[in-house]
Motif scaffolding. Structure first.
Motif, PDB file in Angstrom:
ATOM      1  N   ASP A  45      55.274   0.796  66.079  1.00  0.00           N
ATOM      2  CA  ASP A  45      55.125   2.167  66.567  1.00  0.00           C
ATOM      3  C   ASP A  45      56.136   2.435  67.671  1.00  0.00           C
ATOM      4  O   ASP A  45      56.424   1.574  68.511  1.00  0.00           O
ATOM      5  N   PHE A  82      58.156   5.949  70.070  1.00  0.00           N
ATOM      6  CA  PHE A  82      58.316   7.379  70.309  1.00  0.00           C
ATOM      7  C   PHE A  82      59.694   7.644  70.884  1.00  0.00           C
ATOM      8  O   PHE A  82      60.287   6.795  71.551  1.00  0.00           O
ATOM      9  N   ARG A 110      57.139   3.726  62.544  1.00  0.00           N
ATOM     10  CA  ARG A 110      56.554   5.053  62.704  1.00  0.00           C
ATOM     11  C   ARG A 110      57.063   5.613  64.026  1.00  0.00           C
ATOM     12  O   ARG A 110      56.952   4.973  65.071  1.00  0.00           O
ATOM     13  N   LEU A 128      57.233   8.916  66.699  1.00  0.00           N
ATOM     14  CA  LEU A 128      56.743  10.197  67.187  1.00  0.00           C
ATOM     15  C   LEU A 128      57.813  10.821  68.074  1.00  0.00           C
ATOM     16  O   LEU A 128      58.613  10.102  68.688  1.00  0.00           O
ATOM     17  N   HIS A 184      57.275  12.252  63.427  1.00  0.00           N
ATOM     18  CA  HIS A 184      55.966  12.898  63.490  1.00  0.00           C
ATOM     19  C   HIS A 184      55.822  13.669  64.805  1.00  0.00           C
ATOM     20  O   HIS A 184      56.129  13.144  65.882  1.00  0.00           O
ATOM     21  N   PRO A 240      53.141  15.376  67.291  1.00  0.00           N
ATOM     22  CA  PRO A 240      51.706  15.473  67.572  1.00  0.00           C
ATOM     23  C   PRO A 240      51.286  16.907  67.879  1.00  0.00           C
ATOM     24  O   PRO A 240      52.113  17.760  68.216  1.00  0.00           O
ATOM     25  N   LEU A 276      46.582   6.922  68.339  1.00  0.00           N
ATOM     26  CA  LEU A 276      47.656   7.884  68.152  1.00  0.00           C
ATOM     27  C   LEU A 276      47.079   9.293  68.126  1.00  0.00           C
ATOM     28  O   LEU A 276      45.952   9.501  67.653  1.00  0.00           O
ATOM     29  N   ILE A 307      48.521  14.220  64.233  1.00  0.00           N
ATOM     30  CA  ILE A 307      49.863  14.692  63.901  1.00  0.00           C
ATOM     31  C   ILE A 307      49.775  16.106  63.333  1.00  0.00           C
ATOM     32  O   ILE A 307      49.088  16.353  62.344  1.00  0.00           O
ATOM     33  N   THR A 315      55.054  16.645  60.110  1.00  0.00           N
ATOM     34  CA  THR A 315      56.076  15.610  60.015  1.00  0.00           C
ATOM     35  C   THR A 315      57.379  16.257  59.535  1.00  0.00           C
ATOM     36  O   THR A 315      57.369  17.051  58.590  1.00  0.00           O
TER      37      THR A 315
END
Length: 479
Positions: free
Chosen positions: A248, A250, A387, A389, A413, A415, A444, A447, A450
């Motif tokens: 994960d 960001f 993944r 964000l 993605h 949020p 998380l 979302i 995406t």
């Protein structure tokens, strides 16, 4: 209920959440920075305490604080807060963006032990070179130093009377053996300090002490409210956005840019200027690429044009292949992967057809290429990014986010709107410390949508990124 306090450079924010992690109240107090000389950046720790008093008083006026079980702390990293044997502050705190210790940092970085043990370059903004500067320039002050605290840990001292730090913040001092998660006696000795000058260490989700009785009474808190270890600002924000497991990550498109990836192993690569720090949770680390001007680059260009950034980016339409025009976003130097404080920004390859849209796109694409540099630096060490964000003001531009998705070749993605920052992450760490819960509560966010890459433009972005890298090398040769 749980409180999160986030000590930033420009202000302190506090929030209260309930057991369902719903925000019940928030409050802010502004802070100012003193710059008495070129390259200096300082704050008075007394101002932090006044800010805490204001924020806690404001929160107490909004919610019944008798149900609070814990407080978590987040804060700006790297600052050198120097205390004497009586716990009194010896001088203003030297902040993370202070560059006065560049000479000391370079000398320390030349000692291979620092990179070997910390996993990082010794940057001028880190804490250890600041102490070297104090030793060289304010020897009387250095001789009185009994404890060195990071900014948020001075708040902890005020709240609890305890000298404690946690792993994620300590990893940015250049004194922590980051793999072993302990102070390095060797590195401390190299700066004429010892373990006795350091606070004891806890994990971010552990209890570090309890709020002092007189403060609890003043703010309407129950007895024995736990103060969690907390986290440095980016690590706490990662807990807030749920980036706590390997795979994960960001990307934050704020004033500066950050690509932050959680990792379940320690895998440093100091030469890449990637930050390899402990995460705020046990047995977890993180790697971080830092871009010094992300949304700040767009804000600068919008100011030059006398327009609003959102209006400029909103007029771009669908994602296009990068043009020949390039923008290198080094308005104040660059961190990852160049570690270059002197390099400056540049537009390249403008022609008679270049218009406002061309140049706006070039600015967004330039920051996108910088994100790609950090992505390549992180993944080259084996860090998984499965993944991704996007958060921060720049993530409101679909054009920009899709450019990043296409450049990296992976979906991004977005949020739902909400507060997932350092204060929220700190409150989650407080919940962990009080309840014994683990990373499972750092979920998380939902979302909202995406944004997928545009496969047919991937080759164009790869070619533009190569031209961007070549342009840096050419610009470096001119500086």
């Amino acid at each position: 209920m749980y409180i999160g306090l986030d000590l930033g450079t420009s202000g302190l924010k506090g929030i209260v959440i309930d057991d369902n992690q719903t925000i019940l109240a928030e409050a802010n107090a502004a802070l100012t920075v003193s710059r008495p000389h070129d390259g200096w950046s300082e704050q008075a720790p007394a101002d932090w305490i006044a800010a805490v008093e204001d924020v806690m008083g404001a929160l107490a006026s909004k919610v019944d604080m008798s149900g609070v079980r814990a407080i978590g702390l987040s804060g700006q990293m790297h600052g050198a807060t120097l205390l004497d044997a009586a716990g009194e502050v010896l001088r203003p705190c030297i902040l993370w963006n202070d560059t006065r210790s560049a000479v000391e940092a370079a000398a320390m970085d030349a000692n291979p032990l620092f990179r070997d043990l910390t996993g990082n370059i010794v940057f001028p903004g880190f804490t250890a070179p600041k102490l070297e500067w104090v030793k060289n320039n304010e020897p009387d002050t250095f001789m009185k130093v009994a404890k060195v605290l990071l900014p948020k840990d001075y708040l902890r001292y005020f709240l609890t009377g305890e000298y404690v730090a946690e792993m994620s913040d300590a990893a940015g001092t250049s004194w922590l053996d980051t793999g072993a998660r302990d102070w390095s006696d060797t590195l401390l000795a190299a700066t004429d300090l010892g373990r006795e000058h350091m606070p004891r260490l806890v994990e971010g989700s552990e209890a570090s002490g309890n709020v002092r009785a007189e403060l609890a009474s003043k703010w309407g808190l129950p007895a024995n409210v736990v103060v969690a270890g907390g986290g440095g600002d980016n690590a706490a924000s990662a807990v807030g956005v749920g980036v706590v497991k390997s795979g994960d990550a960001f990307v934050s498109l704020g004033t500066s840019g950050v690509l932050f990836a959680a990792s379940d192993s320690y895998q440093p690569d100091a030469a890449s200027a990637v930050h390899t720090f402990c995460h705020a949770l046990p047995d977890t680390w993180h790697q971080m690429g830092v871009i010094l001007a992300a949304a700040d680059a767009m804000n600068w260009f919008a100011k030059v044009l006398g327009q609003k950034p959102a209006a400029l980016t909103g007029a771009l339409g669908d994602l296009q292949a990068p043009s020949r025009a390039l923008f290198l976003p080094y308005l104040g130097g660059e961190r990852t992967p160049h570690n270059d404080a002197k390099i400056r920004a540049s537009f390249l390859h403008l022609d008679h057809n270049a218009d406002q849209h061309t140049m706006v796109r070039a600015v967004l694409e330039g920051v996108t290429h910088a994100v790609k540099d950090s992505f390549d630096a992180l993944t080259s060490t084996g860090t998984k990014i499965e993944r991704l964000l996007a958060v921060g003001g720049g993530s409101k531009s679909d054009y920009w986010v899709q450019a990043i998705a296409t450049s990296l070749g992976m979906p991004v993605h977005l949020p739902v709107a909400g507060d997932f920052g350092g204060a929220f992450g700190a409150a989650r760490l407080g919940m962990m410390a009080a309840t014994g819960a683990g990373a499972e509560i750092a979920t998380l966010p939902t979302i909202e949508r995406t944004i997928d890459p545009v496969p047919e433009l991937k080759g164009d972005f790869d070619a533009a990124h190569q031209r961007y890298q070549n342009a840096y090398k050419a610009l470096k040769g001119l500086n």
